[in-house]
Design a protein around this motif. Sequence first.
Motif, PDB file in Angstrom:
ATOM      1  N   ARG A 200       0.821  -1.220   0.000  1.00  7.42           N
ATOM      2  CA  ARG A 200       0.000   0.000   0.000  1.00  7.42           C
ATOM      3  C   ARG A 200       0.852   1.266   0.000  1.00  7.42           C
ATOM      4  NH1 ARG A 200      -2.913  -3.184   3.899  1.00  7.42           N
ATOM      5  NH2 ARG A 200      -4.757  -4.098   2.928  1.00  7.42           N
ATOM      6  N   LEU A 201       2.145   1.138   0.272  1.00  6.52           N
ATOM      7  CA  LEU A 201       3.051   2.282   0.209  1.00  6.52           C
ATOM      8  C   LEU A 201       3.501   2.582  -1.216  1.00  6.52           C
ATOM      9  CD1 LEU A 201       5.362   1.473   3.273  1.00  6.52           C
ATOM     10  CD2 LEU A 201       3.429   3.052   3.213  1.00  6.52           C
ATOM     11  N   GLY A 202       3.196   1.689  -2.146  1.00  9.41           N
ATOM     12  CA  GLY A 202       3.642   1.865  -3.530  1.00  9.41           C
ATOM     13  C   GLY A 202       2.980   3.059  -4.202  1.00  9.41           C
ATOM     14  N   CYS A 203       3.734   3.725  -5.073  1.00 10.61           N
ATOM     15  CA  CYS A 203       3.221   4.899  -5.787  1.00 10.61           C
ATOM     16  C   CYS A 203       2.669   4.539  -7.164  1.00 10.61           C
ATOM     17  CB  CYS A 203       4.331   5.928  -5.967  1.00 10.61           C
ATOM     18  SG  CYS A 203       5.003   6.512  -4.406  1.00 10.61           S
ATOM     19  N   ASN A 204       3.110   3.437  -7.754  1.00  4.67           N
ATOM     20  CA  ASN A 204       2.611   3.036  -9.065  1.00  4.67           C
ATOM     21  C   ASN A 204       1.473   2.033  -8.883  1.00  4.67           C
ATOM     22  OD1 ASN A 204       4.523   1.307  -7.991  1.00  4.67           O
ATOM     23  ND2 ASN A 204       5.291   0.620  -9.965  1.00  4.67           N
ATOM     24  N   ASP A 205       1.176   1.256  -9.898  1.00  2.00           N
ATOM     25  CA  ASP A 205       0.028   0.344  -9.883  1.00  2.00           C
ATOM     26  C   ASP A 205       0.255  -0.794  -8.885  1.00  2.00           C
ATOM     27  OD1 ASP A 205      -2.243  -1.068 -10.457  1.00  2.00           O
ATOM     28  OD2 ASP A 205      -1.513  -1.878 -12.362  1.00  2.00           O
ATOM     29  N   VAL A 206      -0.559  -0.820  -7.834  1.00  2.00           N
ATOM     30  CA  VAL A 206      -0.419  -1.853  -6.801  1.00  2.00           C
ATOM     31  C   VAL A 206      -1.444  -2.966  -6.975  1.00  2.00           C
ATOM     32  CG1 VAL A 206       0.503  -0.207  -5.128  1.00  2.00           C
ATOM     33  CG2 VAL A 206      -1.955  -0.673  -5.162  1.00  2.00           C
ATOM     34  N   SER A 207      -2.251  -2.913  -8.047  1.00  2.00           N
ATOM     35  CA  SER A 207      -3.329  -3.893  -8.203  1.00  2.00           C
ATOM     36  C   SER A 207      -2.825  -5.339  -8.290  1.00  2.00           C
ATOM     37  CB  SER A 207      -4.200  -3.554  -9.410  1.00  2.00           C
ATOM     38  OG  SER A 207      -3.437  -3.441 -10.581  1.00  2.00           O
ATOM     39  N   PRO A 208      -1.683  -5.626  -8.979  1.00  2.00           N
ATOM     40  CA  PRO A 208      -1.210  -7.027  -8.954  1.00  2.00           C
ATOM     41  C   PRO A 208      -0.908  -7.522  -7.550  1.00  2.00           C
ATOM     42  CG  PRO A 208      -0.141  -5.818 -10.721  1.00  2.00           C
ATOM     43  CD  PRO A 208      -0.862  -4.808  -9.890  1.00  2.00           C
ATOM     44  N   SER A 209      -0.306  -6.680  -6.723  1.00  2.00           N
ATOM     45  CA  SER A 209       0.001  -7.077  -5.343  1.00  2.00           C
ATOM     46  C   SER A 209      -1.278  -7.232  -4.531  1.00  2.00           C
ATOM     47  CB  SER A 209       0.914  -6.040  -4.679  1.00  2.00           C
ATOM     48  OG  SER A 209       2.205  -6.087  -5.231  1.00  2.00           O
ATOM     49  N   ARG A 210      -2.273  -6.375  -4.794  1.00  2.00           N
ATOM     50  CA  ARG A 210      -3.542  -6.487  -4.086  1.00  2.00           C
ATOM     51  C   ARG A 210      -4.233  -7.796  -4.448  1.00  2.00           C
ATOM     52  NH1 ARG A 210      -6.004  -2.419  -6.164  1.00  2.00           N
ATOM     53  NH2 ARG A 210      -5.328  -0.889  -4.625  1.00  2.00           N
ATOM     54  N   VAL A 211      -4.234  -8.136  -5.728  1.00  2.00           N
ATOM     55  CA  VAL A 211      -4.886  -9.371  -6.188  1.00  2.00           C
ATOM     56  C   VAL A 211      -4.187 -10.596  -5.607  1.00  2.00           C
ATOM     57  CG1 VAL A 211      -5.369 -10.806  -8.202  1.00  2.00           C
ATOM     58  CG2 VAL A 211      -5.831  -8.345  -8.279  1.00  2.00           C
ATOM     59  N   ILE A 212      -2.846 -10.604  -5.675  1.00  2.00           N
ATOM     60  CA  ILE A 212      -2.119 -11.769  -5.161  1.00  2.00           C
ATOM     61  C   ILE A 212      -2.281 -11.870  -3.652  1.00  2.00           C
ATOM     62  CG2 ILE A 212       0.129 -10.677  -4.737  1.00  2.00           C
ATOM     63  CD1 ILE A 212      -0.427 -14.155  -6.255  1.00  2.00           C
ATOM     64  N   GLY A 213      -2.449 -10.728  -2.952  1.00  2.00           N
ATOM     65  CA  GLY A 213      -2.691 -10.755  -1.517  1.00  2.00           C
ATOM     66  C   GLY A 213      -4.007 -11.435  -1.186  1.00  2.00           C
ATOM     67  N   VAL A 214      -5.060 -11.091  -1.952  1.00  2.00           N
ATOM     68  CA  VAL A 214      -6.369 -11.719  -1.736  1.00  2.00           C
ATOM     69  C   VAL A 214      -6.304 -13.210  -2.062  1.00  2.00           C
ATOM     70  CG1 VAL A 214      -8.766 -11.784  -2.509  1.00  2.00           C
ATOM     71  CG2 VAL A 214      -7.643  -9.582  -2.157  1.00  2.00           C
ATOM     72  N   LEU A 215      -5.681 -13.544  -3.204  1.00  2.00           N
ATOM     73  CA  LEU A 215      -5.583 -14.959  -3.606  1.00  2.00           C
ATOM     74  C   LEU A 215      -4.789 -15.765  -2.578  1.00  2.00           C
ATOM     75  CD1 LEU A 215      -4.927 -14.664  -7.461  1.00  2.00           C
ATOM     76  CD2 LEU A 215      -7.011 -15.451  -6.320  1.00  2.00           C
ATOM     77  N   THR A 216      -3.728 -15.172  -2.073  1.00  4.93           N
ATOM     78  CA  THR A 216      -2.899 -15.877  -1.086  1.00  4.93           C
ATOM     79  C   THR A 216      -3.674 -16.131   0.199  1.00  4.93           C
ATOM     80  OG1 THR A 216      -0.904 -14.862  -1.993  1.00  4.93           O
ATOM     81  CG2 THR A 216      -0.753 -15.798   0.214  1.00  4.93           C
ATOM     82  N   THR A 217      -4.457 -15.147   0.637  1.00 10.00           N
ATOM     83  CA  THR A 217      -5.290 -15.343   1.833  1.00 10.00           C
ATOM     84  C   THR A 217      -6.272 -16.488   1.628  1.00 10.00           C
ATOM     85  OG1 THR A 217      -5.118 -12.989   2.360  1.00 10.00           O
ATOM     86  CG2 THR A 217      -6.890 -14.220   3.424  1.00 10.00           C
ATOM     87  N   VAL A 218      -6.861 -16.541   0.435  1.00  7.87           N
ATOM     88  CA  VAL A 218      -7.802 -17.624   0.124  1.00  7.87           C
ATOM     89  C   VAL A 218      -7.083 -18.969   0.104  1.00  7.87           C
ATOM     90  CG1 VAL A 218      -9.321 -18.580  -1.647  1.00  7.87           C
ATOM     91  CG2 VAL A 218      -9.396 -16.127  -1.130  1.00  7.87           C
ATOM     92  N   ILE A 219      -5.938 -19.020  -0.591  1.00  3.51           N
ATOM     93  CA  ILE A 219      -5.218 -20.284  -0.772  1.00  3.51           C
ATOM     94  C   ILE A 219      -4.619 -20.788   0.536  1.00  3.51           C
ATOM     95  CG2 ILE A 219      -3.185 -21.332  -1.869  1.00  3.51           C
ATOM     96  CD1 ILE A 219      -3.717 -19.509  -4.280  1.00  3.51           C
ATOM     97  N   MET A 220      -4.098 -19.880   1.345  1.00  4.64           N
ATOM     98  CA  MET A 220      -3.331 -20.288   2.521  1.00  4.64           C
ATOM     99  C   MET A 220      -4.106 -20.213   3.824  1.00  4.64           C
ATOM    100  SD  MET A 220       0.469 -18.854   1.732  1.00  4.64           S
ATOM    101  CE  MET A 220       1.364 -19.432   0.287  1.00  4.64           C
TER     102      MET A 220
END
Length: 328
Positions: A200-220
Amino acid sequence: MADQHRSEQFFNPALEENVTFVRPAYFIIAGFIGIPYINYYFVFLFFVYILSVVGNTTVLTVIVLDHTLRGPKYVAVFSLALTDILSSTAVVPKCLDIFMFNHYYISYNECLTFMFVCFTLLAMQCFNLVAMSYDRLMAIMYPLHYQVKVTQKFMINLIVFLWLFAITVNLTIVGLITRLSFCKSVVINSYFCDHGPVYRLGCNDVSPSRVIGVLTTVIMLWVPLAFILATYCCIAYALLKLSTVQERKKAFKTCSGHLSLVTIYFLPISLVFGFGSKMHPNARIINLSLTTIIPPMLNPIIYVFQTQEIKQSFNKLVRKRRQSKIAG
């Protein structure tokens, strides 16, 4: 050169917008700063860490020294105890160093390594419980074929696969963080290099990290929990088919230790993820840290006292130790 430029643009989208890509020299871990009476909590963390290491080392020692504990079930127990030691050691000493000795600054590469190690070990805590639930499911539903279906080699291969899967997923998480440009704040509002507060501190497009964060929570988290709940539904159905209450109690007793581990791990962390947005930030940080350090402390206590084989092996090793001292 053109291929190199395209590669840089893929990993660093900020370059496409003629924005200077910033990779900070360090981050500041600020999770516990400003929380009242936090030094008492650090003393508590220290004692919990000591108990975790001593308890899980005891479980590992008993399994290694007692050759009767060589079944597939104890491969998963061994992996869980090892994971608990590593996860406690990865989190607690670093937290004490950061907040008790005011070493709030952490280098960029060290932060990403810290993130990878912590999330890999947290994932393996879940996955070990999944492996143990599968073992209990097969033991109760297919007791006559259990030794054929679930062998020691099968369980070792399963644990190795789960480790490789956790490592791969978390390498992806860290890899996506390297795409981010940090041109504003470098203050991480957590007690470790947590993925969410960092991306969330990133200045450019953080959507890939947001998506992988949600997927990781689901998977793990949610998928392992759903699998474990499904296995216990199947186990409950199998127990109802047993003819006597005594047989049901005996079969269920083999699951009681694992069920306790599942409860103390998934219940607190599910509450934090489910209601964390309604908590005060300080309360969320404290609760999330407790879900990280308490299960590794309680796991060996539960297994020593609720698993008859380990309890017997532990008592046998203690008696041998006493006898050798007397003989010496």
